[in-house]
Design an enzyme around this catalytic site. Structure first.
Site, short mmCIF file in Angstrom:
data_model
loop_
_atom_site.label_atom_id
_atom_site.label_comp_id
_atom_site.label_asym_id
_atom_site.label_seq_id
_atom_site.Cartn_x
_atom_site.Cartn_y
_atom_site.Cartn_z
N ALA A 69 0.82 -1.21 0.00
CA ALA A 69 0.00 0.00 0.00
C ALA A 69 0.85 1.26 0.00
CB ALA A 69 -0.94 -0.01 1.20
N LYS A 110 16.67 3.78 -15.76
CA LYS A 110 16.24 5.18 -15.90
C LYS A 110 16.27 5.90 -14.57
CE LYS A 110 11.97 4.54 -14.06
NZ LYS A 110 11.27 5.34 -13.04
N THR A 167 10.94 10.37 -15.89
CA THR A 167 11.65 10.35 -14.61
C THR A 167 12.78 11.37 -14.56
OG1 THR A 167 11.15 7.99 -14.55
CG2 THR A 167 12.70 8.80 -12.92
N GLU A 202 14.56 4.50 -5.92
CA GLU A 202 15.21 3.24 -6.29
C GLU A 202 16.58 3.44 -6.94
OE1 GLU A 202 14.56 0.29 -5.50
OE2 GLU A 202 12.42 0.05 -5.12
#
Length: 346
Positions: free
Chosen positions: A8, A196, A253, A286
């Site tokens: 979530a 990316k 991004t 990330e």
């Protein structure tokens, strides 16, 4: 269609919201949260106050408030299982869903952190290493969770070797505001989604230093060349990187104001430390966690990735932002188009 979304965070919640909207009829979607208190709060407040506080949860969206005891029973009732956790939790979630009869797909983008001298793996490589059966895929592409949650137009790619999984993902998420394209190239879609993030840090750095739009365009273009070289060496198709999960995701991004990885580059250019930059986000970036793994995989395959190398040097504190740019601009001249290595087995 019965769909369970496991995780979530912003992205898992956004896709659960999207699938719960009438188009023409909502799916039966259950959003599962690892944190029982978070799940209880969402069920009561009908919104994800931590990640998407301004977006109301549709009435049709169910919240699973018993994250441990009810997971096995929840999975047994589904037509599709979608893992929406960060990359660091993917292995555990694949193990937890290994006995499920429904197709399993994941949303996370990146490489798993290497352990005990091993190489970091992409999602489909993690799945293969576990030796579990069943059909699986990945849903990726240029997308900010907030815009998907708001119902703004978005296009994604459903990638799997299985036509049934691709069809299930299209049936689950394709609608008036969300267009789903299908691809067989899981390696290409995952490499594009992972690398990316690293290049977005570099572009944020470029913009933060005020180097101009010419420099940004050059960085994005040469970054796409790095993604393509690594991807093809890992078995991907070249044409995948000119699509949504390659060029599309990189442009979004690297230039979008909602990009966490871009924000890391901007803050590093302003003189913040990496620890300060990451702490200020409140979400996972990330690119920070997989940059070293990307470089590790590239070196093992003898792939030249100078932008990625500079980002890793910057993140590790070996160079300062201005030095990273100078190192890239000071490289010797090379041809723009170089021979790409063939995919393994060809």
């Amino acid at each position: 269609m019965k769909i369970a979304v496991l995780g979530a965070g912003a992205w898992g919640t956004a896709l659960a919201i999207s699938a719960s909207r009438p188009s023409p009829a909502p799916h039966e979607v259950t959003l599962w949260a690892r944190n029982a208190q978070q799940a209880a709060d969402m069920a009561t407040e009908r919104r994800n106050s931590r990640y998407l506080p301004d977006v109301a949860l549709p009435p049709a969206l169910q919240i699973c408030c018993d994250p441990v005891e009810s997971l096995a029973g929840l999975l047994a009732r589904q037509d599709l299982i979608v893992i929406g956790t960060p990359m660091s939790a993917l292995r555990g979630m694949l193990q937890a869903t290994s006995s499920a009869q429904a197709p399993v797909a994941w949303l996370c983008k990146g490489f798993e952190a290497p352990v005990s001298g091993s190489v970091g793996l992409l999602g489909h490589e993690i799945r293969a290493s576990l030796g579990v059966g069943g059909e699986y895929g990945v849903l990726s592409g240029p997308s900010f969770a907030l815009e998907v949650a708001r119902g703004q137009p978005t296009a994604l790619v459903a990638a799997s070797a299985s036509a049934a999984v691709r069809e299930a993902l299209v049936a689950a998420f394709h609608g008036p505001a969300l267009r789903i394209y299908a691809s067989e190239d899981m390696a290409g879609v995952e490499v594009g989604g992972a690398v990316k993030n690293v290049l977005a840090i570099a572009t944020g750095l470029c913009d933060g230093l005020g180097l101009g739009l010419n420099a940004r365009a050059a960085l994005i273009t040469r970054g796409l060349a790095e993604i393509t070289r690594l991807g093809v060496a890992l078995g991907a198709r070249t044409e995948t990187f000119m699509g949504l999960s390659g060029l599309g995701d990189l442009v979004l991004t690297a230039t979008g104001d909602l990009s966490r990885n871009r924000k890391v580059g901007l803050m590093l250019a302003q003189g913040l430390s990496l620890t300060q930059a990451v702490a200020s986000l409140g979400h996972v970036a990330e690119g920070v966690y997989c940059a070293r793994t990307v470089l590790q995989r590239a070196r093992a395959l003898q792939i030249d990735m100078p932008i990625t190398q500079s980002v890793v040097d910057l993140l590790d504190g070996r160079i300062q932002p201005a030095v990273a740019v100078a190192a890239l601009m000071g490289r010797g001249p090379v041809a723009e188009v170089r021979d790409l290595p063939p995919p393994p087995g060809i």
